[in-house]
Write a protein that holds these residues in place. Sequence first.
Motif, PDB file in Angstrom:
ATOM      1  N   PHE A  12       0.910  -1.058  -0.015  1.00 32.47           N
ATOM      2  CA  PHE A  12      -0.021  -0.068  -0.017  1.00 32.47           C
ATOM      3  C   PHE A  12       0.895   1.101   0.127  1.00 32.47           C
ATOM      4  N   ILE A  13       1.845   1.134   0.823  1.00 28.69           N
ATOM      5  CA  ILE A  13       2.768   2.403   0.938  1.00 28.69           C
ATOM      6  C   ILE A  13       3.462   2.668  -0.500  1.00 28.69           C
ATOM      7  N   LYS A  14       3.730   1.575  -1.178  1.00 29.67           N
ATOM      8  CA  LYS A  14       4.528   1.675  -2.574  1.00 29.67           C
ATOM      9  C   LYS A  14       3.375   2.448  -3.583  1.00 29.67           C
ATOM     10  N   SER A  15       2.050   2.566  -3.308  1.00 30.96           N
ATOM     11  CA  SER A  15       0.910   3.288  -4.113  1.00 30.96           C
ATOM     12  C   SER A  15       1.343   4.730  -4.095  1.00 30.96           C
ATOM     13  N   GLY A  16       1.940   5.174  -3.090  1.00 35.14           N
ATOM     14  CA  GLY A  16       1.906   6.518  -2.898  1.00 35.14           C
ATOM     15  C   GLY A  16       0.731   7.373  -2.154  1.00 35.14           C
ATOM     16  N   ALA A  17      -0.177   6.630  -1.709  1.00 35.16           N
ATOM     17  CA  ALA A  17      -1.202   7.035  -0.929  1.00 35.16           C
ATOM     18  C   ALA A  17      -0.770   7.473   0.270  1.00 35.16           C
ATOM     19  N   LYS A  18      -1.545   8.636   0.517  1.00 29.22           N
ATOM     20  CA  LYS A  18      -1.134   9.124   2.021  1.00 29.22           C
ATOM     21  C   LYS A  18      -2.075   9.132   3.038  1.00 29.22           C
ATOM     22  N   GLU A  19      -3.194   8.348   2.929  1.00 27.81           N
ATOM     23  CA  GLU A  19      -4.575   7.849   3.727  1.00 27.81           C
ATOM     24  C   GLU A  19      -4.705   6.587   3.481  1.00 27.81           C
ATOM     25  N   PHE A  20      -5.124   5.855   4.605  1.00 28.27           N
ATOM     26  CA  PHE A  20      -5.533   4.486   4.686  1.00 28.27           C
ATOM     27  C   PHE A  20      -7.057   4.332   5.305  1.00 28.27           C
ATOM     28  N   ARG A  21      -8.076   4.168   4.601  1.00 33.99           N
ATOM     29  CA  ARG A  21      -9.093   3.899   5.529  1.00 33.99           C
ATOM     30  C   ARG A  21      -9.690   2.829   5.588  1.00 33.99           C
ATOM     31  N   TYR A  22     -10.190   2.314   6.510  1.00 32.11           N
ATOM     32  CA  TYR A  22     -10.633   0.893   6.715  1.00 32.11           C
ATOM     33  C   TYR A  22     -11.838   0.737   7.532  1.00 32.11           C
ATOM     34  N   SER A  23     -12.653  -0.383   7.245  1.00 26.06           N
ATOM     35  CA  SER A  23     -13.948  -0.672   8.054  1.00 26.06           C
ATOM     36  C   SER A  23     -13.475  -2.075   9.110  1.00 26.06           C
ATOM     37  N   ARG A  24     -13.735  -2.032  10.152  1.00 25.05           N
ATOM     38  CA  ARG A  24     -13.682  -3.160  11.236  1.00 25.05           C
ATOM     39  C   ARG A  24     -14.456  -4.468  10.560  1.00 25.05           C
ATOM     40  N   LEU A  36       3.513   0.338  10.812  1.00 26.98           N
ATOM     41  CA  LEU A  36       4.237   0.601   9.518  1.00 26.98           C
ATOM     42  C   LEU A  36       3.892   1.718   8.651  1.00 26.98           C
ATOM     43  N   LEU A  37       2.439   1.632   8.584  1.00 27.40           N
ATOM     44  CA  LEU A  37       1.961   2.591   7.826  1.00 27.40           C
ATOM     45  C   LEU A  37       2.237   4.110   8.475  1.00 27.40           C
ATOM     46  N   ILE A  38       2.016   4.138   9.785  1.00 35.51           N
ATOM     47  CA  ILE A  38       2.060   5.297  10.588  1.00 35.51           C
ATOM     48  C   ILE A  38       3.541   5.982  10.455  1.00 35.51           C
ATOM     49  N   ASP A  39       4.434   4.836  10.640  1.00 41.56           N
ATOM     50  CA  ASP A  39       5.952   5.205  10.265  1.00 41.56           C
ATOM     51  C   ASP A  39       6.300   5.736   8.962  1.00 41.56           C
ATOM     52  N   LYS A  40       5.604   5.426   8.003  1.00 40.05           N
ATOM     53  CA  LYS A  40       5.636   5.871   6.612  1.00 40.05           C
ATOM     54  C   LYS A  40       4.970   7.208   6.310  1.00 40.05           C
ATOM     55  N   GLY A  41       4.194   7.845   7.355  1.00 38.23           N
ATOM     56  CA  GLY A  41       3.628   8.872   7.074  1.00 38.23           C
ATOM     57  C   GLY A  41       2.252   8.591   6.518  1.00 38.23           C
ATOM     58  N   GLU A 151      -7.254   7.906  17.707  1.00 32.95           N
ATOM     59  CA  GLU A 151      -7.094   6.642  16.732  1.00 32.95           C
ATOM     60  C   GLU A 151      -5.850   6.004  16.954  1.00 32.95           C
ATOM     61  N   GLY A 152      -5.120   6.442  17.737  1.00 35.56           N
ATOM     62  CA  GLY A 152      -3.805   5.729  17.856  1.00 35.56           C
ATOM     63  C   GLY A 152      -2.674   6.446  17.099  1.00 35.56           C
ATOM     64  N   THR A 153      -2.694   7.396  16.194  1.00 36.33           N
ATOM     65  CA  THR A 153      -1.918   7.818  15.723  1.00 36.33           C
ATOM     66  C   THR A 153      -0.790   8.761  16.430  1.00 36.33           C
ATOM     67  N   GLN A 154       0.653   8.151  16.277  1.00 32.70           N
ATOM     68  CA  GLN A 154       1.506   9.128  17.368  1.00 32.70           C
ATOM     69  C   GLN A 154       1.657  10.323  16.728  1.00 32.70           C
TER      70      GLN A 154
END
Length: 368
Positions: A12-24, A36-41, A151-154
Amino acid sequence: MNLFSQKEAAEFIKSGAKEFRYSRDHTRLTPGARDLLIDKGVKVVYDPTAGANNTSSSSSAPAKSAEPAKSGSSSGPAPSKSDITALFNSPLAKKLKEEICEMGSRCWKRDYNDGNGGNISARLGNFFLCTPTGISKGFMKPDMICLVDIEGTQLAGNAPWKRTSEILSHLGIYKTVPSAAAVVHAHPIHATAFAMAGIEPPRCLIPEVEVFVGTIPLAEYKTPGSPQMSEILGKLAPNHQAILMGNHGVITWGTSVEDAYFKMEITDSYCRTLWVAGQIPTNRTTIPKDEVKILLDLKKKLGLPDERHGQKASELCDCDPWEQIADRPVACATPVGGQSTAKMTNAEIEGLVKKLTDEVMGQLSKAK
């Protein structure tokens, strides 16, 4: 349901997207993937309207734009970076960081956490301070503490320290209990033994436990730090300040960092006392129902939650807690003064057969 792991996160990070939306309802996001997502911005946003196609199955395309995610527990514009920095370095934050380190030290000294296990957090306005991952709770320093949003984002912290991977478990409690000022998670030996055995500690035995902790439910096992675990804890927390986490440990909340720690200490001490009491002869004493009602009335006046508030005295202590200590069923099986409806174990059956056989042989010997 899709499992979105570190491998999918890397793609997903390779796609260049800056936001990941998900439903539980459609996606299970692993703690490693989230980190990993948060660490990569990449901003991780929980969106109940997102379908399965908005997550891992479409990770090759940038995520759709969205409204700004809430940074705290209340609505309003997201604070600036300078505002976050000022809050993170405020006198209140400094005090809470020191308290978190102090309670971490107490947990470690009492053998509640082995290795780098356990975590502690505290509410700071609309944000949350929490312990870092990968560090013993007995050797933390205030400058290791991290700041996250709802949401847990540092949002803040000193390198190389990153927030605990289990912060979502804490946030599940904060979201449903506005009065929760702090949360402590640990692995105390005696209480964790109950969690491993799948046993909820019995009640109506010690007054201090009835008032300051109350009933201690057992939450089913879910991956530590997962959204599923967060959701389960969020449902239990409004009526329980101490919760056993199946095959894992204990989590408690309080009106201060020290109060949350106190709940942990009381819970493990109680479980230890139950274990000791089960090894010695007993008259099977319990607190009378009317007396328990008095304790609960006092607890209600103190503003402490309990699922039994509103129950009549006759509805309290409706089973024999000593059956739970001695025979260890998962739930209450024997009304006080009644006959047990629990199934006998193989060992009990064998013991009964041997006893009857010995009596029969004894009678036959006398008849000769």
